[in-house]
Design a protein around this motif. Structure first.
Motif, PDB file in Angstrom:
ATOM      1  N   ILE A 144      38.311  43.032  46.807  1.00 16.10           N
ATOM      2  CA  ILE A 144      38.893  42.005  45.940  1.00 16.10           C
ATOM      3  C   ILE A 144      39.156  42.553  44.542  1.00 16.10           C
ATOM      4  CG2 ILE A 144      37.912  40.042  47.187  1.00 16.10           C
ATOM      5  CD1 ILE A 144      35.754  39.898  44.967  1.00 16.10           C
ATOM      6  N   TYR A 152      41.062  37.487  39.660  1.00 23.99           N
ATOM      7  CA  TYR A 152      41.791  36.948  40.809  1.00 23.99           C
ATOM      8  C   TYR A 152      43.279  37.246  40.702  1.00 23.99           C
ATOM      9  CZ  TYR A 152      43.857  33.778  44.178  1.00 23.99           C
ATOM     10  OH  TYR A 152      44.602  33.269  45.220  1.00 23.99           O
ATOM     11  N   ILE A 173      40.294  41.446  53.897  1.00 20.91           N
ATOM     12  CA  ILE A 173      39.741  41.390  52.546  1.00 20.91           C
ATOM     13  C   ILE A 173      38.221  41.492  52.576  1.00 20.91           C
ATOM     14  CG2 ILE A 173      39.625  40.077  50.396  1.00 20.91           C
ATOM     15  CD1 ILE A 173      42.475  40.807  51.124  1.00 20.91           C
ATOM     16  N   HIS A 174      37.687  42.599  52.062  1.00 20.22           N
ATOM     17  CA  HIS A 174      36.247  42.695  51.834  1.00 20.22           C
ATOM     18  C   HIS A 174      35.961  41.943  50.542  1.00 20.22           C
ATOM     19  CE1 HIS A 174      32.338  45.188  52.108  1.00 20.22           C
ATOM     20  NE2 HIS A 174      32.160  44.213  51.223  1.00 20.22           N
ATOM     21  N   SER A 175      35.157  40.915  50.617  1.00 19.80           N
ATOM     22  CA  SER A 175      35.018  39.964  49.514  1.00 19.80           C
ATOM     23  C   SER A 175      34.068  40.408  48.414  1.00 19.80           C
ATOM     24  CB  SER A 175      34.584  38.595  50.073  1.00 19.80           C
ATOM     25  OG  SER A 175      35.540  38.116  50.988  1.00 19.80           O
ATOM     26  N   ARG A 176      33.950  41.710  48.224  1.00 16.12           N
ATOM     27  CA  ARG A 176      33.256  42.287  47.081  1.00 16.12           C
ATOM     28  C   ARG A 176      34.213  43.262  46.402  1.00 16.12           C
ATOM     29  NH1 ARG A 176      28.751  42.589  50.802  1.00 16.12           N
ATOM     30  NH2 ARG A 176      26.885  41.565  49.959  1.00 16.12           N
ATOM     31  N   LEU A 194      29.380  38.845  46.295  1.00 13.99           N
ATOM     32  CA  LEU A 194      30.422  38.299  47.165  1.00 13.99           C
ATOM     33  C   LEU A 194      31.146  37.180  46.431  1.00 13.99           C
ATOM     34  CD1 LEU A 194      28.291  38.162  50.401  1.00 13.99           C
ATOM     35  CD2 LEU A 194      30.460  39.402  50.225  1.00 13.99           C
ATOM     36  N   LYS A 195      32.465  37.186  46.523  1.00 10.85           N
ATOM     37  CA  LYS A 195      33.279  36.127  45.937  1.00 10.85           C
ATOM     38  C   LYS A 195      34.206  35.580  47.018  1.00 10.85           C
ATOM     39  CE  LYS A 195      33.143  37.470  41.081  1.00 10.85           C
ATOM     40  NZ  LYS A 195      33.956  37.701  39.854  1.00 10.85           N
ATOM     41  N   TYR A 196      33.611  34.807  47.918  1.00  9.16           N
ATOM     42  CA  TYR A 196      34.400  34.225  48.996  1.00  9.16           C
ATOM     43  C   TYR A 196      35.503  33.313  48.452  1.00  9.16           C
ATOM     44  CZ  TYR A 196      30.774  35.815  52.270  1.00  9.16           C
ATOM     45  OH  TYR A 196      29.903  36.570  53.018  1.00  9.16           O
ATOM     46  N   PHE A 199      38.829  34.941  48.451  1.00  5.48           N
ATOM     47  CA  PHE A 199      39.466  34.997  49.770  1.00  5.48           C
ATOM     48  C   PHE A 199      40.146  33.669  50.095  1.00  5.48           C
ATOM     49  CE2 PHE A 199      39.462  34.019  54.270  1.00  5.48           C
ATOM     50  CZ  PHE A 199      40.132  35.112  54.802  1.00  5.48           C
ATOM     51  N   ILE A 213      38.642  37.787  56.756  1.00 10.27           N
ATOM     52  CA  ILE A 213      37.534  37.889  55.804  1.00 10.27           C
ATOM     53  C   ILE A 213      36.493  38.888  56.303  1.00 10.27           C
ATOM     54  CG2 ILE A 213      36.235  35.962  56.826  1.00 10.27           C
ATOM     55  CD1 ILE A 213      35.452  35.156  53.955  1.00 10.27           C
TER      56      ILE A 213
END
Length: 388
Positions: A144, A152, A173-176, A194-196, A199, A213
């Motif tokens: 991300i 973002y 998308i790896h959410s880190r 982690l920032k889901y 995503f 995800i």
């Protein structure tokens, strides 16, 4: 219609893991799940090009591994084009481009992996080059963000530019984010938060694209929760390696709604033995050796009766066994028959509410002014080799 249209959609996939998702592991995984999408280890385009006379040892796989994705990495467009053409003979269902690996060997001296997120124009060019040299679908796996480039809007700029410059319509998308200095690859899988919400905001802001995800999801229950929350697909990594039976054993039923195969671990090992004996030493100089072939089996009895003794016997047997049959004959008595002959029971572990509050945390929508990101990027020529 692409080749991949012939298979179940990539609702569930096994992440590409260096040193882990080799041909042996993928063979074991496919014996347990018929529908999960399998990924190769990341292969540098240069490796494929320079090993042109020895490609089978890098690219060959059995037909039952479909659907299967080749992940490649690199920064040289000529090599990416040639590597793609060389891989065509092996019939991969998709080709995935690595823009997420934080390893210093890749992002440092190699100048690719996660570092490429800082150069989306190049990634778009690379994806066009790859796509023009194959009939397979092309996808990108990324983080991300990278270092301080972790907003973002910067992530959206990357997605917008790559999808505008190439046929890429699917992003994993790896959410880190990746921290390219000061953290090891293993730390990069757990320390950056982690920032889901990033995503799920992508699902909102890019409705014409597909997103899978990845990161922090450790069970089929949690994968199912992600799909029910709107994800187009879910990718798991270490969880399916450390506990293959109790994760992959539920993919076909829970994720794909298919009847259980009814296979037992005894039957899996019988089939894997046939495979193992057929490839032992196949590529000369003792490659692959027995240890290579046995390695995917180590965690097959995770948390089961006899698991500790199984692992101790494995260490001892690998010191002198020369065939997979002799190895299994020596170590299998450690596992009770009721474990060997049991099916994968319904999995009940995992955080079903993992994404319950994520919509509340979404960042503001990607504004129209950000769509000018492509105009702000410098124009660079696409360099191909003479055959192009």
């Amino acid at each position: 219609m692409t080749v991949s249209d012939a298979y179940s959609p990539p609702l569930f996939s096994i992440a590409p893991m260096m040193g882990w998702t080799d041909n042996h592991y993928r063979t074991l995984a496919r014996l347990i799940t018929k529908h999960a999408w399998l990924y190769t280890e990341m292969l540098a385009a240069e490796t494929i090009v320079y090993q042109e006379d020895n490609l089978d040892s890098f690219l060959a796989y059995s037909p039952d591994q479909h659907p299967i994705v080749l992940q490649i990495g690199g920064r040289n467009l000529e090599n990416l084009a040639k590597a793609t053409r060389l891989a065509n003979a092996y019939g991969y269902d998709e080709i995935n481009f690595n823009c997420g690996c934080p390893s210093p060997k890749v992002s440092g001296r190699g100048c690719f992996g996660a570092l490429l997120m800082l150069d989306p124009k190049f990634v778009g060019e690379a994806m066009s080059v790859i796509a023009s040299n194959t009939n397979a679908a092309v996808t990108v796996k990324c983080r991300i963000g990278v270092d301080d480039h972790d907003s973002y809007n910067e992530l959206c700029d990357f997605i917008h530019i790559v999808s505008s410059l190439s046929p890429t319509k699917h992003f994993i998308i790896h959410s880190r984010k990746a921290l390219l200095s000061g953290l090891s690859p293993s730390d990069n899988r757990r320390i950056p938060p982690l920032k889901y919400e990033f995503f799920f905001a992508l699902l909102r802001d890019f409705p014409d694209l597909k997103f899978t995800i990845n990161g922090g999801i450790n069970s089929v229950v949690e994968a199912d929760a992600a799909l029910r929350s709107g994800a187009h697909g879910v990718m798991l990594g270490r969880a399916v390696y450390y506990n293959p039976w109790h994760t992959l054993g539920h993919v076909d039923t829970v994720i794909y709604g298919s009847p259980s195969s009814g296979i037992t671990r005894r039957q899996v090992l019988e089939k894997y033995q046939v495979y193992g004996e057929s490839v032992l030493g196949k590529y000369g100089k003792g490659r692959p050796n027995l240890r290579d072939i046995v390695r995917p089996l180590i965690n097959l009895f995770h948390s089961e009766s006899g698991n500790g003794q199984w692992k101790r016997r494995t260490d001892a047997a690998l010191l002198h066994c020369t065939t997979l049959k002799s190895f299994l004959d020596e170590v299998l008595p450690a596992i009770p028959d009721f474990v060997l002959d049991s099916f994968a029971f319904k999995e009940a572990t995992g955080r079903e509410d993992l994404f319950a509050d994520v919509r509340r945390l979404l960042p503001p929508p990607y504004g129209k002014e950000s769509s000018k990101a492509l105009e702000r990027m410098p124009t660079r020529p696409v360099i191909l080799d003479e055959e192009e």
